[in-house]
Scaffold this active site. Structure first.
Site, mmCIF file in Angstrom:
data_model
loop_
_atom_site.group_PDB
_atom_site.id
_atom_site.type_symbol
_atom_site.label_atom_id
_atom_site.label_comp_id
_atom_site.label_asym_id
_atom_site.label_seq_id
_atom_site.Cartn_x
_atom_site.Cartn_y
_atom_site.Cartn_z
ATOM 1 N N PRO A 238 0.843 -1.204 0.000
ATOM 2 C CA PRO A 238 0.000 0.000 0.000
ATOM 3 C C PRO A 238 0.880 1.257 0.000
ATOM 4 O O PRO A 238 1.468 1.608 1.016
ATOM 5 C CB PRO A 238 -0.824 -0.127 1.292
ATOM 6 C CG PRO A 238 -0.069 -1.090 2.148
ATOM 7 C CD PRO A 238 0.822 -1.918 1.290
ATOM 8 N N ASP A 414 5.641 2.575 2.546
ATOM 9 C CA ASP A 414 4.721 1.460 2.779
ATOM 10 C C ASP A 414 3.855 1.823 3.982
ATOM 11 O O ASP A 414 4.350 1.898 5.112
ATOM 12 C CB ASP A 414 5.574 0.199 3.049
ATOM 13 C CG ASP A 414 4.734 -1.053 3.233
ATOM 14 O OD1 ASP A 414 3.537 -0.927 3.558
ATOM 15 O OD2 ASP A 414 5.284 -2.155 3.050
ATOM 16 N N HIS A 415 2.580 2.017 3.729
ATOM 17 C CA HIS A 415 1.699 2.532 4.785
ATOM 18 C C HIS A 415 1.408 1.498 5.878
ATOM 19 O O HIS A 415 0.863 1.815 6.927
ATOM 20 C CB HIS A 415 0.388 3.031 4.165
ATOM 21 C CG HIS A 415 -0.226 4.173 4.918
ATOM 22 N ND1 HIS A 415 0.224 4.603 6.146
ATOM 23 C CD2 HIS A 415 -1.284 4.983 4.616
ATOM 24 C CE1 HIS A 415 -0.512 5.606 6.569
ATOM 25 N NE2 HIS A 415 -1.428 5.857 5.666
ATOM 26 N N ARG A 416 1.815 0.234 5.636
ATOM 27 C CA ARG A 416 1.635 -0.764 6.697
ATOM 28 C C ARG A 416 2.656 -0.522 7.813
ATOM 29 O O ARG A 416 2.463 -0.933 8.943
ATOM 30 C CB ARG A 416 1.865 -2.185 6.147
ATOM 31 C CG ARG A 416 0.815 -2.633 5.148
ATOM 32 C CD ARG A 416 1.237 -3.917 4.491
ATOM 33 N NE ARG A 416 2.493 -3.761 3.752
ATOM 34 C CZ ARG A 416 3.092 -4.747 3.103
ATOM 35 N NH1 ARG A 416 2.569 -5.962 3.099
ATOM 36 N NH2 ARG A 416 4.212 -4.539 2.442
ATOM 37 N N ILE A 418 4.792 2.604 7.895
ATOM 38 C CA ILE A 418 5.081 4.013 8.164
ATOM 39 C C ILE A 418 3.772 4.790 8.084
ATOM 40 O O ILE A 418 3.020 4.642 7.112
ATOM 41 C CB ILE A 418 6.089 4.541 7.113
ATOM 42 C CG1 ILE A 418 7.440 3.817 7.295
ATOM 43 C CG2 ILE A 418 6.260 6.049 7.218
ATOM 44 C CD1 ILE A 418 8.344 3.903 6.097
#
Ligand code: COA
Length: 442
Positions: A238, A414-416, A418
């Site tokens: 993501p 990577d939004h998982r 950060i």
């Protein structure tokens, strides 16, 4: 008993060069110990020993070109080793049957090969440029990825069932993958719900010539493999891209001064080594950007090293050579190494090891132009910095517009791993360091 060890199936590639011979006559070797390293223009692989034994004689040397079936060496196989390997094969057959049964229950089809049809195993891929498909599924890695540790019978078992060993965690000794791990992986995969998304690859080829003249131009190997890797990164991570700017007016004055000093040594200092230094400072302040998510997704692996990958566009496609320990190198050294890597990338002279182990990537389009873009994270890394062209713009300082040199930055993360606030802090800090390198000392 003496046995000729031959080059196994290496994916149909012929005349592949031997770049390393890892054993010598008289060596006592273990099953699966690497014997030689082959390197084609795009990949390197080690050939493992099919059995334990003592090396009687070598039939190859560095620089030789080999294909499937070429003789590598003569191995004196001890009786014990033969018995052990026969036992392993019979365990494999038993396990095959168990899993076949499990799969049949799940309405899956499994073909259990006759023992006589067992062929030599394709060796674990130890190093591939960013463009490899496997890399795509794991890592271009860059990172290239860690070779899977498994016996030939487990490899065969996994291959028959279509299981990718690099996606399986080993529960055996020293992380070795055993039959049970493959079975557990297949079971989990079967339980995954099928995607309802349309798969364009399943659709019939479109006939564009219906509408006018066309020309079909094959993609280069690097394009095909890096395309698969980029696709895999894009759909599985993501992404969010945080844009920012840095006022590099002072930095540019410093760069020009330094450049004049370095010129007599034949070193050209572009803004990229200075950006690398600022990135190193930002990664040290925000370590979660210099990290990887483990496969299960419940652990962040923080890296204590700062190996920075730099995307280089070559006539054959994109590659990402890595500058190791960028924190321990000075600007002149970084500039020299960058020029060398860029040159070797364009001349196809990069070794797989030049493209491995990156912990963060910079993609600089500053030499070309543009104002911002969305770089794709280079899995298994968790962030990438895109750099666009610096431009002189009027900036309001103390109520007056003054010309300042502004560098556009685009940080994909990577939004998982950060969150948005951390990414904004990272890019703000990076901008501050670029505006005043002394900030890196604080
Ligand atoms: N803003 C303004 N100018 C910039 C800049 C930026 N952000 N980045 C580079 N430039 C300038 C350089 O100073 C240089 O100027 P000059 O020729 O007038 O001295 C010119 O653009 C070309 O720089 P480049 O050769 O790209 O050097 P680099 O240090 O920026 O890049 C490599 C190093 C390895 C990336 C480089 O050798 C290379 O391959 N560049 C091609 C671009 C590329 O492939 N980018 C990745 C695409 S995915």
């Amino acid at each position: 008993m003496e046995q000729h060890v031959l080059v196994p199936d290496i994916g149909g590639v012929a005349d592949v060069e031997i770049v390393e011979v890892l054993v010598k006559p008289g060596d006592v070797i273990e099953q699966e110990q690497s014997l030689i390293t082959l390197e084609s223009d795009k990949a390197a692989m080690e050939i493992p020993a099919p059995h334990a034994g003592t090396i009687k004689s070598l039939n190859v040397s560095v620089g030789d070109k080999v294909s499937e079936g070429s003789s590598i060496l003569i191995l004196d196989i001890e009786e014990a080793a033969e018995t052990e390997s026969t036992q392993q094969d019979s365990v494999a057959v038993e396990a095959d049957e168990l899993v076949a049964q499990a799969l049949l229950e799940s309405e899956a089809e499994v073909e259990v090969e006759a023992e006589s049809e067992i062929k030599s195993e394709l060796p674990a891929i130890i190093a591939l440029p960013v463009e490899s498909k496997q890399l795509a599924e794991s890592q271009l890695s860059t990172d290239l990825r860690v070779p899977a540790h498994a016996s030939p019978s487990v490899r065969r078992f996994a291959r028959e069932l279509g299981a990718d060993l690099t996606h399986i965690s080993g529960s055996g000794r020293k992380g070795r993958i055993v039959h049970e791990d493959v079975k557990a992986f297949i079971k989990t995969s079967l339980q995954q719900p099928k995607s309802a998304l349309p798969n364009f690859a399943d659709q019939p080829e479109f006939d564009f010539s219906t509408f006018g003249e066309i020309e079909a131009k094959p993609l280069s190997k690097i394009q095909r493999l890096s395309g698969a890797h980029l696709h895999s990164c894009w759909v599985s991570i993501p992404h969010v891209t945080q844009h920012g700017e840095a006022d590099i007016s002072e930095l540019e004055v410093f760069r020009k001064k330094l450049n004049a000093e370095l010129e007599p040594q034949g070193i050209k200092l572009t803004v990229l080594p200075l950006i690398m230094k600022a990135v190193v400072a930002a990664l040290q302040k925000f370590p979660s950007f210099n990290a990887s998510l483990n496969r299960v997704g419940d652990e962040l692996i923080l890296k204590k090293y700062l190996h920075i990958g730099v995307a280089v566009d070559t006539p054959d496609g994109l590659v990402v050579p890595v500058i190791r320990d960028a924190d321990q190198k000075g600007l002149a050294e970084l500039a020299k190494e960058l020029a060398d890597l860029g040159q070797r990338a364009r001349n196809k002279k990069l070794k797989p090891s030049d493209m491995q182990g990156g912990s963060f990537t910079i993609s600089s389009l500053g030499g070309i132009g543009g104002t911002g873009f969305t770089p794709i994270i280079n899995h298994p890394e968790v962030a990438i910095l895109g750099v666009s062209r610096a431009d002189t713009r009027p900036v309001l300082v103390d109520g007056e517009f003054v010309p300042r040199l502004i560098l556009p930055l685009s940080l994909s993360y990577d939004h998982r791993v950060i969150d948005g606030a951390a990414a904004a802090r990272f890019i703000v800090y990076l901008g501050q360091v670029l505006s005043d390198l002394r900030r890196a000392l604080v």
